[in-house]
Design an enzyme around this catalytic site. Structure first.
Site, PDB file in Angstrom:
ATOM      1  N   TYR A  84       0.818  -1.224   0.000  1.00  0.00           N
ATOM      2  CA  TYR A  84       0.000   0.000   0.000  1.00  0.00           C
ATOM      3  C   TYR A  84       0.849   1.271   0.000  1.00  0.00           C
ATOM      4  O   TYR A  84       0.365   2.323   0.420  1.00  0.00           O
ATOM      5  CB  TYR A  84      -0.925   0.000   1.221  1.00  0.00           C
ATOM      6  CG  TYR A  84      -2.256  -0.706   1.034  1.00  0.00           C
ATOM      7  CD1 TYR A  84      -3.061  -0.489  -0.092  1.00  0.00           C
ATOM      8  CD2 TYR A  84      -2.760  -1.549   2.039  1.00  0.00           C
ATOM      9  CE1 TYR A  84      -4.295  -1.107  -0.230  1.00  0.00           C
ATOM     10  CE2 TYR A  84      -4.012  -2.163   1.901  1.00  0.00           C
ATOM     11  CZ  TYR A  84      -4.756  -1.930   0.760  1.00  0.00           C
ATOM     12  OH  TYR A  84      -5.997  -2.527   0.628  1.00  0.00           O
ATOM     13  N   HIS A 131     -10.209  -5.715  -2.589  1.00  0.00           N
ATOM     14  CA  HIS A 131      -9.352  -4.694  -3.207  1.00  0.00           C
ATOM     15  C   HIS A 131      -9.229  -5.041  -4.682  1.00  0.00           C
ATOM     16  O   HIS A 131      -9.186  -6.219  -5.036  1.00  0.00           O
ATOM     17  CB  HIS A 131      -7.951  -4.707  -2.575  1.00  0.00           C
ATOM     18  CG  HIS A 131      -6.950  -3.924  -3.368  1.00  0.00           C
ATOM     19  ND1 HIS A 131      -6.801  -2.569  -3.223  1.00  0.00           N
ATOM     20  CD2 HIS A 131      -6.085  -4.311  -4.355  1.00  0.00           C
ATOM     21  CE1 HIS A 131      -5.872  -2.148  -4.077  1.00  0.00           C
ATOM     22  NE2 HIS A 131      -5.429  -3.186  -4.774  1.00  0.00           N
ATOM     23  N   ASN A 171     -13.702  -3.360   3.817  1.00  0.00           N
ATOM     24  CA  ASN A 171     -14.578  -3.293   2.634  1.00  0.00           C
ATOM     25  C   ASN A 171     -14.437  -4.526   1.738  1.00  0.00           C
ATOM     26  O   ASN A 171     -14.764  -4.495   0.562  1.00  0.00           O
ATOM     27  CB  ASN A 171     -14.360  -1.985   1.868  1.00  0.00           C
ATOM     28  CG  ASN A 171     -12.950  -1.831   1.342  1.00  0.00           C
ATOM     29  OD1 ASN A 171     -12.083  -2.655   1.607  1.00  0.00           O
ATOM     30  ND2 ASN A 171     -12.710  -0.777   0.580  1.00  0.00           N
TER      31      ASN A 171
END
Ligand code: CMP
Length: 136
Positions: A52, A118, A115
């Site tokens: 990231y 990705h 969530n």
């Protein structure tokens, strides 16, 4: 002209933990993605930080990296026509609260952090992300 692309998909710890891996994979297959490569792994925090690194200046970077390395993930190389845009559409908005009905994040996401999935956001990043996990 055809535009077959490959993109990197991650089923994140919140979804793996809830045993949603097979269901999410079947949603990719139903949407005509081929799963070319797949592995289940657990990252070290340092590896998540590297993955990231484009977000390293963001206020949420540390939490994001702790979270991605908090449990097993499933990483996949997906392929189809316009795979990058298609996967982003199937995933829905980053924040599940804002994601459209029928999208993976709307169906499975718990929060902007958790969530569930990705996906690469550009052709350039797809190549970098695929190499990150599958270069051998
Ligand atoms: P992902 O597509 O994996 O890329 C970066 C992740 O940062 C994103 O999904 C979210 O889970 C997470 N994130 C946390 N806070 C934010 C935020 N405010 N804006 C965008 N992404 C965020």
């Amino acid at each position: 002209m055809s535009n077959i692309e490959q993109t990197l998909s991650i089923i994140k710890p919140d979804a793996v933990e809830r045993n949603l891996g097979d269901e999410i994979k079947s949603e990719f297959l139903k949407n005509n993605f081929k799963i070319l490569k797949e592995k289940k792994i657990k990252l070290e925090k340092q590896e998540a930080e590297k993955f990231y690194q484009v977000h390293q200046t963001k206020p949420f970077y540390n939490d994001l990296c702790s979270y991605l390395s908090s449990g097993p993930i499933i990483v996949m190389v997906l392929e189809k026509e316009d795979a990058i845009a298609g996967n982003r559409k199937l995933m829905g908005a980053t924040d599940p609260k804002k994601a459209e009905d029928g999208t993976l994040r709307k169906k499975h996401g718990l929060s902007i952090d958790k969530n569930s999935v990705h996906g690469s956001d550009s052709l350039e990043n797809a190549k970098i992300e695929i190499d990150f996990f599958f270069k051998d």
